[in-house]
Design an enzyme around this catalytic site. Sequence first.
Site, PDB file in Angstrom:
ATOM      1  N   SER A  68      85.790  64.979  12.233  1.00 31.00           N
ATOM      2  CA  SER A  68      87.031  64.204  12.110  1.00 31.00           C
ATOM      3  C   SER A  68      88.297  65.036  12.146  1.00 31.00           C
ATOM      4  CB  SER A  68      87.007  63.369  10.821  1.00 31.00           C
ATOM      5  OG  SER A  68      86.193  62.234  10.993  1.00 31.00           O
ATOM      6  N   LYS A  71      90.919  64.089  14.551  1.00 32.57           N
ATOM      7  CA  LYS A  71      92.019  63.165  14.260  1.00 32.57           C
ATOM      8  C   LYS A  71      93.368  63.871  14.111  1.00 32.57           C
ATOM      9  CE  LYS A  71      89.100  59.642  12.046  1.00 32.57           C
ATOM     10  NZ  LYS A  71      87.797  60.300  11.895  1.00 32.57           N
ATOM     11  N   SER A 128      89.738  59.135   6.542  1.00 31.98           N
ATOM     12  CA  SER A 128      89.190  59.576   7.821  1.00 31.98           C
ATOM     13  C   SER A 128      88.534  58.420   8.569  1.00 31.98           C
ATOM     14  CB  SER A 128      88.172  60.705   7.605  1.00 31.98           C
ATOM     15  OG  SER A 128      87.976  61.425   8.795  1.00 31.98           O
TER      16      SER A 128
END
Length: 393
Positions: A68, A71, A128
Site C-alpha cells: 500500500s 498509495k 489504507s
Amino acid sequence: MRIRIGKGKRVLSLLLAAALFFGLLCPLTPQAAAETLDLPVPAAVLMEFSTGKVLYEKSAHEKRPCASITKVMTLLLVFEAIDSGVLHYDDVLTASAHAAGMGGSDIWLKEGEQMTVDDLIKACVVMSANDAAVVLAEAVAGTEESFVARMNARAAELGMADTTFKNCNGLDEDGHLTSAYDVAVMSRALMEHEKIFDYTLIWIDYVRGGQTQLVNTNKLVRSYNGIKGLKTGTTSAAGSCISAAAERNGMTLIGVVLGAENTKDRFSAASSLLDYGFANWKITVPEAPALPDLPVTGGMTDTVHLEAAAPQGVLTAVSEQGTLEIAPELPESVEAPVEKGQQVGVVRVSMNGETVEEIPVTAAESAEAITFGSAMRYLLEWFFLGAETQSGG
C-alpha cells in the site's frame, strides 16, 4: 568477602575503558555509524527531505513490491488534481462496482455509495483503504487503468527508474514493482503538499457520520518523537513496508523500509533509520548578510538597493568540524540602465571552501540611464517642484 580480579580481567577492563575513552574523543563518522546499522530488512533508504540527499541505503534500487505504499503516488496525483481544480475536498464521489469489489484493506464501500473527497483521502491514508483509493483514481482519470498510466508517467517525471505500477492501491500483481529509493523520491514529492500531514497524523477518526472508525496503521504516530507520517503497506508478496517521515530541529527525514518479515521489524527498522539520521546529521541555516547599495554609473540615480532570497539550510554531518561561510560577491558598480529584478551578483555559501549554495542578488529597483530626454524631464520636474515649494503650494 574480598573478591580478587584476575590479571586477564583487569587487562580487559582497561582495554574497554580505553576503547570507551577513544570513542568519546573520536566519534564515528556518519559512514562508519551507518555501517553499524543492522536492519532486519532486505531494502531500506534514508533521505533528507530538503536536499533529497541519501544518508543511508541498503539494496536501494532492488525492485520489489511495496504493497500500500503505492498509495503515496495515488495521493500525490490526487493532491495535484485538487491543486489544479479538478477535484475539491467537499466533492461527493460515487463508488463504482469496480471500486467496491477491491477487497483487502478497505472501508467496505458499496456500489453507488457516496463519500466526500476529504473522507476518501482520510480512509486511504489512515486505514489504507483500497476501495477508497480506486474511487479517487476514477474521479481523477475516469478509470483506474487511465489513472495507473498517469502514475507511471509521473514516476518517470520524478526519475523513478525502478518503478512500474499496475494498480493504484498496491494489491499484489505481477510486475507491480518499485524500490526503496523510488519510494523515498515519491514520498518527498507528496510531502511538498503539506496538507497531507493533516491526514497522516490522525490516530483515530471516523467516516460515515461516525459509523465507521478509522485507526492509523502507522503505529509510529503514537510512539516516535517528531513523526509526521507517512504510509504503511503489507501484502504476502511485499512483506511489511513503511515510508516514515519525521522532523526534529528543522530537519526532516524520510525512512523507507521494504520487505520486513513483520510489523515489529518494520517499525523498529524505520525508527533505527530515523534515529541514525538525527544523531549524525544536522541542518544549519546561515544568517543572511547585509547587502550594500550598489553604485550605478551613467544613471539617473547614484545607487540601487539590492535584495536576495534567504539562504537555505545546509545539510552537514554532526561530526564535521568545518566552518560555514556566507558572503556577497558584487561588482564595484553596475552600468545603467538597471531593471528591477536584474541579477547583479551572488551570495555564496561555502563549507570548508566548497560552494554549497549560490543565491542570486538582484536589483530591488530600476535605475534609468542618463539621456537627453531623461535629463530634460528631471530638470523640468526639479524646476516645477522648486517653484511649488517657493510659492508654498
